[in-house]
Motif scaffolding. Structure first.
Motif, short mmCIF file in Angstrom:
data_model
loop_
_atom_site.label_atom_id
_atom_site.label_comp_id
_atom_site.label_asym_id
_atom_site.label_seq_id
_atom_site.Cartn_x
_atom_site.Cartn_y
_atom_site.Cartn_z
N PHE A 153 5.22 -28.80 -11.16
CA PHE A 153 6.29 -28.11 -12.23
C PHE A 153 6.01 -27.29 -12.72
CE2 PHE A 153 8.27 -32.43 -11.97
CZ PHE A 153 9.04 -32.38 -12.29
N ALA A 154 6.16 -25.86 -11.90
CA ALA A 154 5.49 -24.65 -12.50
C ALA A 154 6.60 -23.61 -13.17
CB ALA A 154 4.74 -24.03 -11.62
N ASP A 155 6.26 -23.03 -13.89
CA ASP A 155 7.26 -22.05 -14.25
C ASP A 155 6.81 -20.85 -14.00
OD1 ASP A 155 5.19 -20.94 -16.00
OD2 ASP A 155 6.15 -21.52 -18.17
N THR A 156 8.02 -19.76 -14.19
CA THR A 156 7.90 -18.16 -13.76
C THR A 156 6.11 -17.61 -14.42
OG1 THR A 156 8.96 -17.29 -15.86
CG2 THR A 156 10.29 -18.43 -13.51
N SER A 157 5.37 -17.97 -15.02
CA SER A 157 4.36 -17.78 -15.68
C SER A 157 3.30 -18.25 -14.59
CB SER A 157 4.03 -18.47 -17.25
OG SER A 157 3.84 -19.20 -17.11
N GLY A 158 3.52 -18.85 -13.57
CA GLY A 158 2.70 -19.98 -13.21
C GLY A 158 2.00 -21.09 -13.82
N ARG A 159 2.20 -21.37 -15.19
CA ARG A 159 1.50 -22.27 -15.93
C ARG A 159 2.39 -23.94 -15.24
NH1 ARG A 159 -0.80 -23.24 -20.79
NH2 ARG A 159 -0.24 -21.05 -21.05
N ALA A 160 1.17 -24.40 -14.94
CA ALA A 160 1.96 -25.93 -14.16
C ALA A 160 1.89 -27.44 -15.80
CB ALA A 160 1.12 -26.71 -13.73
N HIS A 161 3.77 -27.34 -15.90
CA HIS A 161 3.50 -28.96 -16.90
C HIS A 161 3.70 -29.94 -16.22
CE1 HIS A 161 5.00 -24.86 -19.61
NE2 HIS A 161 5.73 -24.62 -18.37
N ALA A 162 3.14 -30.07 -15.43
CA ALA A 162 3.39 -31.69 -14.39
C ALA A 162 2.27 -31.21 -13.52
CB ALA A 162 4.16 -32.06 -14.62
N ARG A 163 1.47 -32.08 -12.96
CA ARG A 163 0.10 -32.73 -12.27
C ARG A 163 0.83 -33.79 -11.53
NH1 ARG A 163 -6.40 -31.53 -12.50
NH2 ARG A 163 -5.62 -31.16 -9.81
N ARG A 164 0.58 -33.29 -9.90
CA ARG A 164 1.10 -34.65 -9.65
C ARG A 164 2.05 -35.07 -9.16
NH1 ARG A 164 -4.66 -35.09 -10.11
NH2 ARG A 164 -5.79 -34.27 -8.19
N TRP A 165 3.16 -34.68 -9.66
CA TRP A 165 4.43 -34.54 -9.07
C TRP A 165 4.82 -35.15 -10.72
CZ3 TRP A 165 8.21 -36.08 -4.61
CH2 TRP A 165 9.12 -35.98 -4.89
N THR A 166 5.15 -36.75 -10.68
CA THR A 166 5.46 -37.53 -12.53
C THR A 166 4.75 -38.42 -12.72
OG1 THR A 166 6.39 -39.37 -10.83
CG2 THR A 166 8.26 -37.17 -11.24
N HIS A 167 2.67 -37.62 -12.56
CA HIS A 167 1.63 -38.52 -12.89
C HIS A 167 1.16 -38.20 -14.23
CE1 HIS A 167 -1.96 -40.71 -12.57
NE2 HIS A 167 -2.91 -39.52 -12.89
N ARG A 168 1.49 -36.74 -14.36
CA ARG A 168 0.37 -36.71 -15.64
C ARG A 168 0.70 -35.24 -16.24
NH1 ARG A 168 -4.80 -34.50 -17.60
NH2 ARG A 168 -5.37 -33.75 -14.50
N GLN A 169 1.77 -35.09 -17.50
CA GLN A 169 2.15 -34.38 -17.93
C GLN A 169 0.89 -33.24 -18.71
OE1 GLN A 169 6.87 -35.88 -19.54
NE2 GLN A 169 6.55 -33.89 -20.10
#
Length: 223
Positions: A153-169
């Protein structure tokens, strides 16, 4: 803000269906115990009949993780991890009441539910493969870079808010005592995903309105 899916995600997972609930007016001084007890009762009945690994919802996520080249028993979707922990211990630590409610919803429906503090998200959110340059903050405060091709889950700043889809926020946009605005995302991949996401959204919004009656709640059935 809105949530988007990369074209390759939509093409690869044709049964993917998701829904969004946006809430303005969340605060920690609320008691969701009645709603949680009802949802836990649903989860208890399902787990009495079969283990979480036999649920069609969880099987679909395991297939998806395998398709993405991940070991499904090493990287479990959030719903499976919650169900497994609940089945073994039955209790969760006292956190923000919204997190407790969303965990209970996830347990009852066996569907991953993510909650993001909107004041910690820049622009829109996109579920897409990582390019390896995004930055992700763990709950321990450590900075990581998702692997290239990993679904995030990535926002427009390039920050990832979750890894491996629904595995880890990420801890960066996790709900805290000062959170006021949130986006709640539920995603399913199984055959009846559309109907079950609709039912989940209905149960969730009803609970939200009961627990936070002064909050503004909006629902979007995305795909």
């Amino acid at each position: 803000m809105s949530l988007h899916y990369a074209t390759e995600i939509r093409s690869l997972f044709e049964r993917l269906h998701s829904g969004i609930v946006t809430v303005d007016g969340i605060h920690p001084n609320a008691n969701p115990s009645t709603q949680i007890a009802f949802l836990h009762d649903i989860a208890n009945k399902r787990l009495a009949a079969a283990s979480e690994g036999e649920f069609v919802e969880i099987k679909a996520w395991r297939r998806a993780y395998s398709l993405l080249g991940l070991k499904p028993t090493q990287y479990r979707c959030a719903a499976e991890a919650l169900l497994r922990r609940y089945r073994k211990g039955g209790e969760f630590p006292e956190l923000h009441p919204l997190i407790s409610l969303c965990n209970a919803v996830s347990l009852a429906f066996a569907i991953p539910v993510a909650v993001f503090d909107l004041d910690r998200v820049t622009g829109d959110m996109t579920v897409r493969p990582a390019n390896g340059e995004e930055y992700y903050e763990s709950f321990a405060g450590e900075t990581e870079h998702p692997e290239s091709g990993e679904i995030i889950f990535a926002d427009t700043s390039g920050r990832a808010h979750a890894r491996r889809w629904t595995h880890r926020q990420s801890g960066w946009s996790a709900v805290s005592s000062t959170t006021w605005r949130v986006m709640i995302v539920a995603e399913a991949l199984h055959e009846t995903s559309r109907e079950d996401i609709t039912a989940l959204l209905s149960a969730l919004t009803q609970s939200l309105c009961q627990i936070w009656p002064e909050a503004s709640v909006s629902v979007e059935d995305t795909m």
